[in-house]
Scaffold this motif. Structure first.
Motif, PDB file in Angstrom:
ATOM      1  N   TYR A 181      10.104 -20.307  14.958  1.00 30.44           N
ATOM      2  CA  TYR A 181      10.580 -18.980  15.307  1.00 30.44           C
ATOM      3  C   TYR A 181      12.104 -19.001  15.400  1.00 30.44           C
ATOM      4  O   TYR A 181      12.725 -20.057  15.432  1.00 30.44           O
ATOM      5  CB  TYR A 181       9.962 -18.493  16.623  1.00 30.44           C
ATOM      6  CG  TYR A 181      10.137 -19.462  17.772  1.00 30.44           C
ATOM      7  CD1 TYR A 181      11.277 -19.425  18.568  1.00 30.44           C
ATOM      8  CD2 TYR A 181       9.153 -20.401  18.065  1.00 30.44           C
ATOM      9  CE1 TYR A 181      11.437 -20.317  19.614  1.00 30.44           C
ATOM     10  CE2 TYR A 181       9.311 -21.299  19.109  1.00 30.44           C
ATOM     11  CZ  TYR A 181      10.443 -21.249  19.878  1.00 30.44           C
ATOM     12  OH  TYR A 181      10.610 -22.125  20.916  1.00 30.44           O
ATOM     13  N   ARG A 182      12.663 -17.809  15.445  1.00 28.63           N
ATOM     14  CA  ARG A 182      14.110 -17.677  15.512  1.00 28.63           C
ATOM     15  C   ARG A 182      14.559 -17.405  16.943  1.00 28.63           C
ATOM     16  O   ARG A 182      13.855 -16.761  17.705  1.00 28.63           O
ATOM     17  CB  ARG A 182      14.571 -16.532  14.613  1.00 28.63           C
ATOM     18  CG  ARG A 182      14.331 -16.817  13.144  1.00 28.63           C
ATOM     19  CD  ARG A 182      14.397 -15.584  12.307  1.00 28.63           C
ATOM     20  NE  ARG A 182      13.234 -14.750  12.632  1.00 28.63           N
ATOM     21  CZ  ARG A 182      13.002 -13.561  12.103  1.00 28.63           C
ATOM     22  NH1 ARG A 182      13.855 -13.036  11.249  1.00 28.63           N
ATOM     23  NH2 ARG A 182      11.926 -12.878  12.428  1.00 28.63           N
ATOM     24  N   VAL A 183      15.738 -17.936  17.261  1.00 27.42           N
ATOM     25  CA  VAL A 183      16.395 -17.640  18.535  1.00 27.42           C
ATOM     26  C   VAL A 183      17.792 -17.126  18.232  1.00 27.42           C
ATOM     27  O   VAL A 183      18.352 -17.398  17.171  1.00 27.42           O
ATOM     28  CB  VAL A 183      16.476 -18.880  19.467  1.00 27.42           C
ATOM     29  CG1 VAL A 183      15.091 -19.311  19.910  1.00 27.42           C
ATOM     30  CG2 VAL A 183      17.219 -20.021  18.806  1.00 27.42           C
ATOM     31  N   ILE A 184      18.317 -16.370  19.173  1.00 29.00           N
ATOM     32  CA  ILE A 184      19.653 -15.807  19.017  1.00 29.00           C
ATOM     33  C   ILE A 184      20.598 -16.552  19.950  1.00 29.00           C
ATOM     34  O   ILE A 184      20.401 -16.583  21.165  1.00 29.00           O
ATOM     35  CB  ILE A 184      19.653 -14.303  19.330  1.00 29.00           C
ATOM     36  CG1 ILE A 184      18.657 -13.595  18.410  1.00 29.00           C
ATOM     37  CG2 ILE A 184      21.067 -13.735  19.186  1.00 29.00           C
ATOM     38  CD1 ILE A 184      18.427 -12.147  18.754  1.00 29.00           C
ATOM     39  N   TRP A 185      21.608 -17.157  19.342  1.00 29.77           N
ATOM     40  CA  TRP A 185      22.596 -17.907  20.110  1.00 29.77           C
ATOM     41  C   TRP A 185      23.583 -16.941  20.758  1.00 29.77           C
ATOM     42  O   TRP A 185      23.683 -15.771  20.362  1.00 29.77           O
ATOM     43  CB  TRP A 185      23.325 -18.884  19.197  1.00 29.77           C
ATOM     44  CG  TRP A 185      22.502 -20.092  18.837  1.00 29.77           C
ATOM     45  CD1 TRP A 185      21.156 -20.197  18.827  1.00 29.77           C
ATOM     46  CD2 TRP A 185      23.008 -21.358  18.419  1.00 29.77           C
ATOM     47  NE1 TRP A 185      20.784 -21.455  18.420  1.00 29.77           N
ATOM     48  CE2 TRP A 185      21.896 -22.181  18.167  1.00 29.77           C
ATOM     49  CE3 TRP A 185      24.278 -21.869  18.223  1.00 29.77           C
ATOM     50  CZ2 TRP A 185      22.025 -23.503  17.747  1.00 29.77           C
ATOM     51  CZ3 TRP A 185      24.397 -23.190  17.796  1.00 29.77           C
ATOM     52  CH2 TRP A 185      23.285 -23.989  17.572  1.00 29.77           C
ATOM     53  N   PRO A 186      24.340 -17.407  21.743  1.00 30.00           N
ATOM     54  CA  PRO A 186      25.287 -16.535  22.440  1.00 30.00           C
ATOM     55  C   PRO A 186      26.292 -15.863  21.510  1.00 30.00           C
ATOM     56  O   PRO A 186      26.734 -14.751  21.773  1.00 30.00           O
ATOM     57  CB  PRO A 186      26.010 -17.476  23.407  1.00 30.00           C
ATOM     58  CG  PRO A 186      25.063 -18.598  23.610  1.00 30.00           C
ATOM     59  CD  PRO A 186      24.313 -18.757  22.317  1.00 30.00           C
ATOM     60  N   ASP A 187      26.646 -16.529  20.397  1.00 26.18           N
ATOM     61  CA  ASP A 187      27.605 -15.928  19.464  1.00 26.18           C
ATOM     62  C   ASP A 187      26.952 -14.916  18.531  1.00 26.18           C
ATOM     63  O   ASP A 187      27.597 -14.361  17.647  1.00 26.18           O
ATOM     64  CB  ASP A 187      28.328 -17.006  18.652  1.00 26.18           C
ATOM     65  CG  ASP A 187      27.401 -17.787  17.722  1.00 26.18           C
ATOM     66  OD1 ASP A 187      26.191 -17.467  17.635  1.00 26.18           O
ATOM     67  OD2 ASP A 187      27.899 -18.725  17.068  1.00 26.18           O
ATOM     68  N   GLY A 188      25.628 -14.665  18.717  1.00 28.92           N
ATOM     69  CA  GLY A 188      24.906 -13.698  17.905  1.00 28.92           C
ATOM     70  C   GLY A 188      24.274 -14.285  16.660  1.00 28.92           C
ATOM     71  O   GLY A 188      23.537 -13.596  15.957  1.00 28.92           O
ATOM     72  N   SER A 189      24.551 -15.546  16.362  1.00 30.32           N
ATOM     73  CA  SER A 189      23.969 -16.165  15.170  1.00 30.32           C
ATOM     74  C   SER A 189      22.494 -16.469  15.410  1.00 30.32           C
ATOM     75  O   SER A 189      22.054 -16.686  16.542  1.00 30.32           O
ATOM     76  CB  SER A 189      24.727 -17.434  14.786  1.00 30.32           C
ATOM     77  OG  SER A 189      24.659 -18.390  15.822  1.00 30.32           O
ATOM     78  N   ILE A 190      21.742 -16.456  14.322  1.00 33.79           N
ATOM     79  CA  ILE A 190      20.302 -16.682  14.393  1.00 33.79           C
ATOM     80  C   ILE A 190      20.002 -18.098  13.928  1.00 33.79           C
ATOM     81  O   ILE A 190      20.488 -18.537  12.883  1.00 33.79           O
ATOM     82  CB  ILE A 190      19.557 -15.652  13.530  1.00 33.79           C
ATOM     83  CG1 ILE A 190      19.807 -14.253  14.091  1.00 33.79           C
ATOM     84  CG2 ILE A 190      18.064 -15.966  13.472  1.00 33.79           C
ATOM     85  CD1 ILE A 190      19.293 -13.133  13.226  1.00 33.79           C
ATOM     86  N   HIS A 191      19.205 -18.801  14.712  1.00 38.91           N
ATOM     87  CA  HIS A 191      18.828 -20.175  14.399  1.00 38.91           C
ATOM     88  C   HIS A 191      17.318 -20.314  14.484  1.00 38.91           C
ATOM     89  O   HIS A 191      16.659 -19.576  15.216  1.00 38.91           O
ATOM     90  CB  HIS A 191      19.519 -21.148  15.355  1.00 38.91           C
ATOM     91  CG  HIS A 191      21.009 -21.150  15.183  1.00 38.91           C
ATOM     92  ND1 HIS A 191      21.670 -22.105  14.467  1.00 38.91           N
ATOM     93  CD2 HIS A 191      21.954 -20.277  15.615  1.00 38.91           C
ATOM     94  CE1 HIS A 191      22.958 -21.837  14.462  1.00 38.91           C
ATOM     95  NE2 HIS A 191      23.150 -20.725  15.157  1.00 38.91           N
TER      96      HIS A 191
END
Length: 181
Positions: A69-79
């Motif tokens: 699944y995807r998570v959203i990092w604090p900088d808004g990027s998707i990982h």
């Protein structure tokens, strides 16, 4: 590789109370120290429902959990994260907690997408080559345009070439493009 768990997904009378995600959050730089919080806060909105369903199914069936699944990092990027979890049971046989590991698989997902695109491009080129070798006359342009539009997933297109005088010759275009001319 990061371990989640300690104490794992906390359950109360079969209901998910909270999910400690400290190592995922430390991994993505949200926290300097672990703390308890809801999982939905960092999950990509398009993945929240499916991850929730998978976790609940695992807890109900006492089967292992596995999900990408995807998570959203604090900088808004998707990982991308790959998670594997195991349900641990209380003395009465009910699910008590879930523990497991998470992996950052962002690079793998990016590489898979690049490979998919390269494969699709190679397939389109091979199909176009077959058209040029097997379809006579002007009919080949219509067939090539169909392949290009399918590959690009577009309803619009023209297919042409430059003749010996350097003029653009467009023997075929989609009806949608023609109607807008």
């Amino acid at each position: 590789l990061h371990r989640f768990g300690d104490p794992g997904l906390l359950l109360g009378q079969g209901q998910l109370i909270a999910a400690p995600l400290p190592l995922i959050e430390v991994l993505i730089g949200r926290l300097q120290r672990p703390r308890l919080r809801g999982a939905g806060e960092i999950l990509h909105p398009d993945d929240r429902q499916s991850v929730d369903w998978l976790v609940r199914q695992s807890l109900a069936s006492h089967d292992d959990f596995a999900a990408d699944y995807r998570v959203i990092w604090p900088d808004g990027s998707i990982h991308w994260i790959s998670a594997l979890g195991r349900v641990f049971l209380a003395a009465d046989g009910s699910a008590e907690r879930m523990e497991g590991v998470t992996f950052d698989i962002t690079a793998r997902k990016r590489d898979e997408e690049l490979l998919r695109r390269a494969s699709a491009e190679m397939e389109a080129r091979n199909r176009i080559n077959r058209v040029f070798l097997t379809v006579p006359g002007e009919g080949m342009y219509t067939e090539v345009l169909k392949i290009v539009l399918e590959t690009l997933q577009s309803p619009y297109g023209v297919f042409g070439y430059l003749d010996e005088m350097g003029d653009l010759v467009v023997p075929t275009m989609t009806r949608t493009v023609w109607d807008q001319c």
